[in-house]
Design an enzyme around this catalytic site. Structure first.
Site, PDB file in Angstrom:
ATOM      1  N   HIS A 294      64.926  -1.156  65.543  1.00 23.50           N
ATOM      2  CA  HIS A 294      65.945  -1.204  64.460  1.00 23.50           C
ATOM      3  C   HIS A 294      65.430  -2.437  63.323  1.00 23.50           C
ATOM      4  O   HIS A 294      64.000  -2.605  63.021  1.00 23.50           O
ATOM      5  CB  HIS A 294      67.448  -1.315  64.916  1.00 23.50           C
ATOM      6  CG  HIS A 294      68.399  -1.057  63.683  1.00 23.50           C
ATOM      7  ND1 HIS A 294      68.020  -0.549  62.586  1.00 23.50           N
ATOM      8  CD2 HIS A 294      69.604  -1.108  64.020  1.00 23.50           C
ATOM      9  CE1 HIS A 294      69.232  -0.319  62.240  1.00 23.50           C
ATOM     10  NE2 HIS A 294      70.233  -0.572  62.749  1.00 23.50           N
ATOM     11  N   HIS A 333      60.588   6.993  61.384  1.00 27.23           N
ATOM     12  CA  HIS A 333      61.955   6.792  61.246  1.00 27.23           C
ATOM     13  C   HIS A 333      62.763   8.196  61.720  1.00 27.23           C
ATOM     14  O   HIS A 333      62.165   9.268  61.659  1.00 27.23           O
ATOM     15  CB  HIS A 333      62.241   6.734  59.840  1.00 27.23           C
ATOM     16  CG  HIS A 333      63.407   6.243  59.392  1.00 27.23           C
ATOM     17  ND1 HIS A 333      64.785   6.895  59.130  1.00 27.23           N
ATOM     18  CD2 HIS A 333      63.899   4.653  59.043  1.00 27.23           C
ATOM     19  CE1 HIS A 333      65.789   6.119  59.032  1.00 27.23           C
ATOM     20  NE2 HIS A 333      65.264   4.979  59.014  1.00 27.23           N
ATOM     21  N   ASP A 389      60.670  -1.789  56.954  1.00 27.11           N
ATOM     22  CA  ASP A 389      60.202  -2.991  57.507  1.00 27.11           C
ATOM     23  C   ASP A 389      58.825  -3.201  57.635  1.00 27.11           C
ATOM     24  O   ASP A 389      58.275  -4.106  57.919  1.00 27.11           O
ATOM     25  CB  ASP A 389      60.606  -3.143  58.999  1.00 27.11           C
ATOM     26  CG  ASP A 389      62.215  -3.123  59.273  1.00 27.11           C
ATOM     27  OD1 ASP A 389      62.764  -3.713  58.698  1.00 27.11           O
ATOM     28  OD2 ASP A 389      62.706  -2.360  60.101  1.00 27.11           O
TER      29      ASP A 389
HETATM   30  N1  ACO Z   1      53.922   4.624  66.524  1.00 27.16           N
HETATM   31  C1  ACO Z   1      53.314   5.199  66.970  1.00 27.16           C
HETATM   32  N2  ACO Z   1      53.895   6.474  67.390  1.00 27.16           N
HETATM   33  C2  ACO Z   1      55.101   6.692  67.067  1.00 27.16           C
HETATM   34  C3  ACO Z   1      56.010   5.857  66.266  1.00 27.16           C
HETATM   35  C4  ACO Z   1      55.072   4.395  65.724  1.00 27.16           C
HETATM   36  N3  ACO Z   1      55.888   3.658  65.207  1.00 27.16           N
HETATM   37  N4  ACO Z   1      56.915   6.152  65.850  1.00 27.16           N
HETATM   38  C5  ACO Z   1      57.170   7.378  66.786  1.00 27.16           C
HETATM   39  N5  ACO Z   1      56.054   7.785  67.204  1.00 27.16           N
HETATM   40  C6  ACO Z   1      55.831   9.050  67.898  1.00 27.16           C
HETATM   41  C7  ACO Z   1      56.377   8.977  69.219  1.00 27.16           C
HETATM   42  O1  ACO Z   1      55.516   8.597  70.214  1.00 27.16           O
HETATM   43  C8  ACO Z   1      56.731  10.463  69.409  1.00 27.16           C
HETATM   44  O2  ACO Z   1      55.474  11.275  69.823  1.00 27.16           O
HETATM   45  P1  ACO Z   1      55.368  12.459  71.037  1.00 27.16           P
HETATM   46  O3  ACO Z   1      56.139  13.475  70.224  1.00 27.16           O
HETATM   47  O4  ACO Z   1      53.919  12.597  71.199  1.00 27.16           O
HETATM   48  O5  ACO Z   1      56.033  11.840  72.007  1.00 27.16           O
HETATM   49  C9  ACO Z   1      57.008  11.206  67.978  1.00 27.16           C
HETATM   50  O6  ACO Z   1      56.211  10.007  67.199  1.00 27.16           O
HETATM   51  C10 ACO Z   1      58.494  11.157  67.842  1.00 27.16           C
HETATM   52  O7  ACO Z   1      58.938   9.740  68.086  1.00 27.16           O
HETATM   53  P2  ACO Z   1      60.404   9.492  68.621  1.00 27.16           P
HETATM   54  O8  ACO Z   1      60.423   7.870  69.279  1.00 27.16           O
HETATM   55  O9  ACO Z   1      60.898  10.517  69.130  1.00 27.16           O
HETATM   56  O10 ACO Z   1      61.299   9.146  67.234  1.00 27.16           O
HETATM   57  P3  ACO Z   1      62.727   8.415  67.089  1.00 27.16           P
HETATM   58  O11 ACO Z   1      63.325   9.305  65.835  1.00 27.16           O
HETATM   59  O12 ACO Z   1      63.477   8.532  68.211  1.00 27.16           O
HETATM   60  O13 ACO Z   1      62.246   7.090  66.656  1.00 27.16           O
HETATM   61  C11 ACO Z   1      61.861   4.917  65.562  1.00 27.16           C
HETATM   62  C12 ACO Z   1      62.358   6.469  65.391  1.00 27.16           C
HETATM   63  C13 ACO Z   1      62.670   4.215  66.776  1.00 27.16           C
HETATM   64  C14 ACO Z   1      61.990   4.350  64.191  1.00 27.16           C
HETATM   65  C15 ACO Z   1      60.167   5.086  66.124  1.00 27.16           C
HETATM   66  O14 ACO Z   1      59.735   5.784  64.829  1.00 27.16           O
HETATM   67  C16 ACO Z   1      59.811   3.720  66.095  1.00 27.16           C
HETATM   68  O15 ACO Z   1      59.740   3.109  67.433  1.00 27.16           O
HETATM   69  N6  ACO Z   1      59.317   3.036  65.121  1.00 27.16           N
HETATM   70  C17 ACO Z   1      58.539   1.656  65.207  1.00 27.16           C
HETATM   71  C18 ACO Z   1      59.891   0.773  65.233  1.00 27.16           C
HETATM   72  C19 ACO Z   1      60.081   0.683  63.889  1.00 27.16           C
HETATM   73  O16 ACO Z   1      59.514   0.229  62.687  1.00 27.16           O
HETATM   74  N7  ACO Z   1      61.551   0.658  63.635  1.00 27.16           N
HETATM   75  C20 ACO Z   1      62.221   0.439  62.424  1.00 27.16           C
HETATM   76  C21 ACO Z   1      62.881   1.486  61.765  1.00 27.16           C
HETATM   77  S1  ACO Z   1      63.548   1.437  60.225  1.00 27.16           S
HETATM   78  C22 ACO Z   1      65.164   0.424  60.620  1.00 27.16           C
HETATM   79  O17 ACO Z   1      65.614   0.635  61.711  1.00 27.16           O
HETATM   80  C23 ACO Z   1      65.464  -0.390  59.792  1.00 27.16           C
END
Ligand code: ACO
Length: 459
Positions: A294, A333, A389
């Site tokens: 987050h 996201h 971010d």
């Molecule tokens: N890097 C690589 N792969 C990713 C990323 C990433 N940053 N984010 C998602 N994916 C991939 C996952 O591995 C998944 O792949 P799969 O379908 O092959 O298993 C797919 O994309 C879907 O990802 P989920 O984790 O299911 O998506 P979710 O909606 O649960 O997560 C999140 C969203 C937590 C923001 C995620 O994208 C992430 O971890 N990002 C990196 C951390 C980040 O930048 N967080 C800040 C968000 S903005 C905020 O809170 C202010």
């Protein structure tokens, strides 16, 4: 719910319902028909604002003793937990609006306190309202001397977010009347106190980590300028903030002020639903924000850029991301499946800041990461774009902050959103204590065994 038996709809469903789309020759109606193949019963459920009310499903039972049907939605992937009039997001289009106003217009034309007023009260303030509002917030910027002493107890190396969370929670002991959350006047007072004090607490955590003396608020300055004063004033009699940097920080605050039902806001509402006081609620929300998935992601982005080291190492890092070894922090996201509109504005603000501070060399690496990721199938297929971010940390670093401070800089403006959502939740007659259900997967009933008869579980 209107319950109906429908012979014609009986078990024709060989595949799960969601896999079958069938045209019915009937008049369109604002209802959904569901067939329970266990009982051969058809149910007609009304739509509520294009959703289904989960409680309507409870009437779907196999027999009168049955508890009734629940929904299963780990991590709230497809569940609206409230109605809200504060923030609108269209994740596919990359749209963000506070109270109907596009984020781009607010970032360009407003100050942070103006936007805070809008988020909390629903309308942009008139000049007189804004002057009164600024004055009210300014009156609450000081901390009780005991709170200052409380902060002094932290180790110098303590993480600023840990200090922030604990100190905000500690305010609950300074203002015990805050527990009367059903008193509108007292709620309004705590809202002003929290918005006034979070920059002071944040600046104190920063000064504490450097071992510098604390700087008291300067009420002649704007909200953001005063924050800069409390961070960076040294021996000069009056701190004069650089107007370009002050404006950039103000814009960053506007962009972070609210974001509908994200993880920390959900915590704010959940904790607030037990009628806990707003200081502990904000502390709990800030704790949720601190996680690396987050608000803690901005700190992680900088660590990642440090780890990559130079532009030529970006392709190798992207390969590691695709192999599932690491996540590309600042990308992806839950809601945005398009470019995060805040990331676009932050890129613009970064240019203004770099005019003053010089270009942060990390920007080259970040731009290259974005360029490569946006044309790679892995990211395209999963609709992974830079989020808020990705670039904010680069600006914060150019402004002179250590990465550990980044999430605190997020928490200051988000306090406004948390409080607006808290107030909305408390006034919503449909809200009750937040308490999800579960699917129990543990043991059936079993008997207690004396200790000498217990076998160690297999390793
Ligand atoms: N890097 C690589 N792969 C990713 C990323 C990433 N940053 N984010 C998602 N994916 C991939 C996952 O591995 C998944 O792949 P799969 O379908 O092959 O298993 C797919 O994309 C879907 O990802 P989920 O984790 O299911 O998506 P979710 O909606 O649960 O997560 C999140 C969203 C937590 C923001 C995620 O994208 C992430 O971890 N990002 C990196 C951390 C980040 O930048 N967080 C800040 C968000 S903005 C905020 O809170 C202010």
């Amino acid at each position: 719910m209107h319950l109906a038996q429908a012979e014609s709809l009986r078990p024709r469903y060989e595949a799960p319902l969601h896999l079958r789309k069938k045209e019915l020759n009937a008049m369109p109606k604002e209802t959904l028909s569901l067939v329970d193949n266990r009982t051969q019963t058809c149910y007609e459920l009304p739509f509520f604002k294009d959703t289904l009310r989960a409680m309507d499903l409870r009437q779907i039972k196999t027999d009168p003793q049955d508890f009734g049907l629940m929904t299963y939605d780990p991590a709230f992937m497809n569940t609206a937990s409230c109605q809200s009039a504060i923030t609108f997001i269209d994740g596919d289009q990359g749209i963000l609006r506070y109270r109907g106003y596009p984020i781009e217009q607010l970032a360009e034309k407003c100050t942070f306190l103006e936007v805070a007023y809008l988020i909390l009260f629903g309308e942009l303030p008139t000049a007189a309202q804004l002057a009164g509002w600024k004055n009210e917030i300014t009156l609450h910027t000081m901390l009780h001397e005991t709170t200052k002493k409380f902060l002094e107890g932290f180790l110098y190396g303590a993480h600023p977010m840990g200090m922030f969370i604990s100190t905000v929670a500690a305010l609950s002991t300074v203002y015990p009347e805050a527990r009367k959350v059903n008193d509108a006047e007292l709620r309004a007072l705590q809202i002003r106190r929290l918005i006034g004090k979070v920059p002071t607490i944040s600046a104190y955590t920063y000064r504490h980590s450097l071992g510098y003396p604390y700087v008291y608020p300067d009420n002649d300055l704007s909200y953001t300028e005063n924050f800069m004063n409390m961070l960076w004033k040294m021996a000069e009699p009056k701190y004069r903030p650089n107007p370009v940097l002050a404006r950039a920080l103000d814009i960053l605050f506007i962009l972070h002020a609210d974001h509908e039902q994200n993880c920390s806001t959900n915590v704010m509402r959940a904790v607030g639903s037990s009628l806990a006081d707003p200081f502990v609620c904000v502390a709990a929300a800030a704790a949720a924000l601190s996680g690396p998935l987050h608000g803690g992601a901005n700190e992680e982005v900088l660590k990642m850029l440090d780890e990559i080291g130079s532009k030529d190492k970006v392709p190798a890092y992207v390969e590691r991301v695709k192999a599932g070894q690491v996540r590309l922090m600042g990308f992806g996201h839950r809601v945005y499946k398009n470019y995060d509109p805040r990331a676009k504005i932050i890129k613009w603000a970064a240019d203004q800041v770099f005019e003053v501070t010089g270009r942060n060399p990390k920007l080259e690496i970040a731009l290259e990461l974005e360029r490569i990721a946006l044309q790679d199938d892995y990211f395209i297929k999963r609709k992974l774009y830079p989020n808020v971010d990705f670039y904010s940390g680069i600006i914060y670093q150019a402004l002179g902050f250590k990465p550990e401070m980044f999430t605190v800089l997020f928490a200051i403006p988000r306090t406004v959103g948390w409080l607006a959502q808290w107030e909305e939740m408390l006034l919503d007659p449909e809200q009750k204590i937040a308490r999800p259900r579960q699917i129990y997967t543990g043991y059936e009933l079993r008997d207690w065994l004396p200790i000498e008869k217990r076998a160690a579980p297999a390793a």
